[in-house]
Enzyme design. Structure first.
Site, mmCIF file in Angstrom:
data_model
loop_
_atom_site.group_PDB
_atom_site.id
_atom_site.type_symbol
_atom_site.label_atom_id
_atom_site.label_comp_id
_atom_site.label_asym_id
_atom_site.label_seq_id
_atom_site.Cartn_x
_atom_site.Cartn_y
_atom_site.Cartn_z
ATOM 1 N N ASN A 77 0.871 -1.181 0.000
ATOM 2 C CA ASN A 77 0.000 0.000 0.000
ATOM 3 C C ASN A 77 0.907 1.230 0.000
ATOM 4 O O ASN A 77 1.510 1.554 1.020
ATOM 5 C CB ASN A 77 -0.890 -0.035 1.258
ATOM 6 C CG ASN A 77 -1.717 1.223 1.410
ATOM 7 O OD1 ASN A 77 -1.824 2.029 0.481
ATOM 8 N ND2 ASN A 77 -2.308 1.407 2.572
ATOM 9 N N LYS A 110 0.148 4.266 -0.310
ATOM 10 C CA LYS A 110 -0.492 5.451 0.304
ATOM 11 C C LYS A 110 -0.251 6.699 -0.555
ATOM 12 O O LYS A 110 -0.201 6.594 -1.777
ATOM 13 C CB LYS A 110 0.008 5.643 1.739
ATOM 14 C CG LYS A 110 -0.114 4.376 2.575
ATOM 15 C CD LYS A 110 0.080 4.626 4.038
ATOM 16 C CE LYS A 110 0.129 3.295 4.772
ATOM 17 N NZ LYS A 110 0.128 3.429 6.209
ATOM 18 N N HIS A 128 -9.399 0.985 5.218
ATOM 19 C CA HIS A 128 -8.098 1.160 5.874
ATOM 20 C C HIS A 128 -8.266 2.049 7.114
ATOM 21 O O HIS A 128 -9.089 2.960 7.121
ATOM 22 C CB HIS A 128 -7.093 1.793 4.891
ATOM 23 C CG HIS A 128 -5.689 1.741 5.394
ATOM 24 N ND1 HIS A 128 -5.202 2.652 6.309
ATOM 25 C CD2 HIS A 128 -4.679 0.875 5.145
ATOM 26 C CE1 HIS A 128 -3.936 2.345 6.590
ATOM 27 N NE2 HIS A 128 -3.600 1.269 5.899
ATOM 28 N N GLU A 180 -6.638 4.423 8.169
ATOM 29 C CA GLU A 180 -6.477 5.857 7.924
ATOM 30 C C GLU A 180 -7.764 6.445 7.336
ATOM 31 O O GLU A 180 -8.104 7.600 7.602
ATOM 32 C CB GLU A 180 -5.259 6.096 7.012
ATOM 33 C CG GLU A 180 -3.968 5.876 7.794
ATOM 34 C CD GLU A 180 -2.793 5.359 6.978
ATOM 35 O OE1 GLU A 180 -2.819 5.443 5.743
ATOM 36 O OE2 GLU A 180 -1.837 4.850 7.598
ATOM 37 N N GLU A 223 -5.067 -5.415 10.809
ATOM 38 C CA GLU A 223 -4.024 -4.405 11.034
ATOM 39 C C GLU A 223 -4.273 -3.688 12.358
ATOM 40 O O GLU A 223 -5.105 -2.770 12.423
ATOM 41 C CB GLU A 223 -4.063 -3.362 9.912
ATOM 42 C CG GLU A 223 -3.891 -3.937 8.527
ATOM 43 C CD GLU A 223 -3.418 -2.866 7.560
ATOM 44 O OE1 GLU A 223 -2.275 -2.967 7.106
ATOM 45 O OE2 GLU A 223 -4.180 -1.917 7.294
ATOM 46 N N GLY A 278 2.537 1.992 10.714
ATOM 47 C CA GLY A 278 3.417 3.140 10.514
ATOM 48 C C GLY A 278 4.187 3.537 11.751
ATOM 49 O O GLY A 278 4.806 4.599 11.796
ATOM 50 N N SER A 285 3.666 -2.411 10.318
ATOM 51 C CA SER A 285 5.130 -2.414 10.461
ATOM 52 C C SER A 285 5.760 -3.743 10.074
ATOM 53 O O SER A 285 6.798 -4.132 10.630
ATOM 54 C CB SER A 285 5.543 -1.998 11.878
ATOM 55 O OG SER A 285 5.087 -0.685 12.142
HETATM 56 C C1 PEP Z 1 -0.694 -0.044 6.268
HETATM 57 O O1 PEP Z 1 -0.830 1.144 6.121
HETATM 58 O O2 PEP Z 1 -1.583 -0.819 5.883
HETATM 59 C C2 PEP Z 1 0.505 -0.525 6.938
HETATM 60 C C3 PEP Z 1 0.531 -1.758 7.376
HETATM 61 O O3 PEP Z 1 1.543 0.370 7.062
HETATM 62 P P1 PEP Z 1 3.006 0.057 7.678
HETATM 63 O O4 PEP Z 1 3.479 -1.205 7.054
HETATM 64 O O5 PEP Z 1 3.816 1.228 7.310
HETATM 65 O O6 PEP Z 1 2.813 -0.100 9.151
#
Ligand code: PEP
Length: 254
Positions: free
Chosen positions: A9, A11, A95, A97, A167, A173, A213
């Protein structure tokens, strides 16, 4: 048999030219990958050119969201037909976000999942708890509400076309990754809610990705867990090297 799916992703990162370069780098390595579905999700602006760059390869394209209406006065939004025309196969829905900053709810997630499936595309449905919710002992309640919400009035046949990305919001992040046992435990909970809705055979066939992460160093351990069938990757998907290392870790385990 569940398929491992590793999805990047991107973003709101990378201009179109950078997106195409990254897609080309991933396509090169993807030639050696046969057991893992590789998905990349650039910005809307880069979608057409990235879809061209991966044409004929085993790399698939996702978009990061869609609107649940077909068309109309929805400034800034994009419909499923618009992305389907470009060769997109997957849509990330719900998501954290989107939920945190743009008012996404379990109801809008459900509307989007229905629209994506109607269009013949595959939703990657994101769920996960905040740290406050986890600390308050609400992990199961949150996951149950998110799953029951997302899958309301979705048939068994359609459920089989979906992917879930578990997640934990506190891991996205932040560089703080869930431990292998925390992640596996949550995935078992997620699958148990899917079992309640659809029975074992459907629930056991749905790919559940871990996101938060995930990187080249921790991917192997996470992906070895029984109920972790792939990853949704943010930060580590922005460089070919780290993304490919995760794909290769999955290929070894798959
Ligand atoms: C995400 O935004 O779905 C995500 C898992 O980000 P990151 O890997 O940066 O934590």
């Amino acid at each position: 048999m569940r398929k491992y799916v590793i999805a990047g992703n991107w973003k709101m990162n990378k201009i179109v030219a950078e997106s195409v370069t990254l897609a080309q780098e991933i396509v090169e390595v993807a030639k050696n990958i046969s057991k893992v579905e590789i998905v990349i999700s650039p910005t809307y602006l880069a979608t057409a050119k990235v879809a061209d760059a991966v044409k004929g390869s085993n790399v698939k394209v996702a978009v990061q969201d869609v609107h649940f209406e077909d068309q109309g006065a929805y400034t800034g939004k994009v419909s499923v037909d618009m992305v389907k025309e470009l060769g997109v196969e997957y849509v990330i829905v719900g998501h954290s976000e989107q939920r945190q900053y743009f008012g996404e709810t379990n109801e809008t997630v459900n509307k989007k999942v229905k629209k994506v499936l109607e269009a013949g595309l595959k939703p990657i449905i994101c769920i996960g708890e905040t740290l406050d919710e986890r600390n308050a002992g609400k992990l199961e309640d949150v996951l149950s509400a998110q799953i029951n919400g997302a899958y309301a009035n979705i048939s068994n046949t359609d459920a089989l076309k979906t992917i879930i990305a578990y997640e934990p919001v506190w891991a996205i992040g932040t560089g703080v990754v869930a431990t292998e046992s925390q992640a596996q435990e949550a995935h078992v909970i997620v699958r148990s809610f899917l079992k309640k809705l659809y029975g074992s055979s459907v629930a056991d066939s749905i790919t559940i990705q871990y996101g938060g992460s995930m990187n080249a160093s921790n991917a192997g351990g996470l992906l070895q867990q029984n109920d972790i069938d792939g990853g949704l990757i943010g930060g580590a998907s922005l460089q070919a090297e780290s993304f490919i290392a995760i794909v290769e870790a999955a290929e070894k385990i798959a």
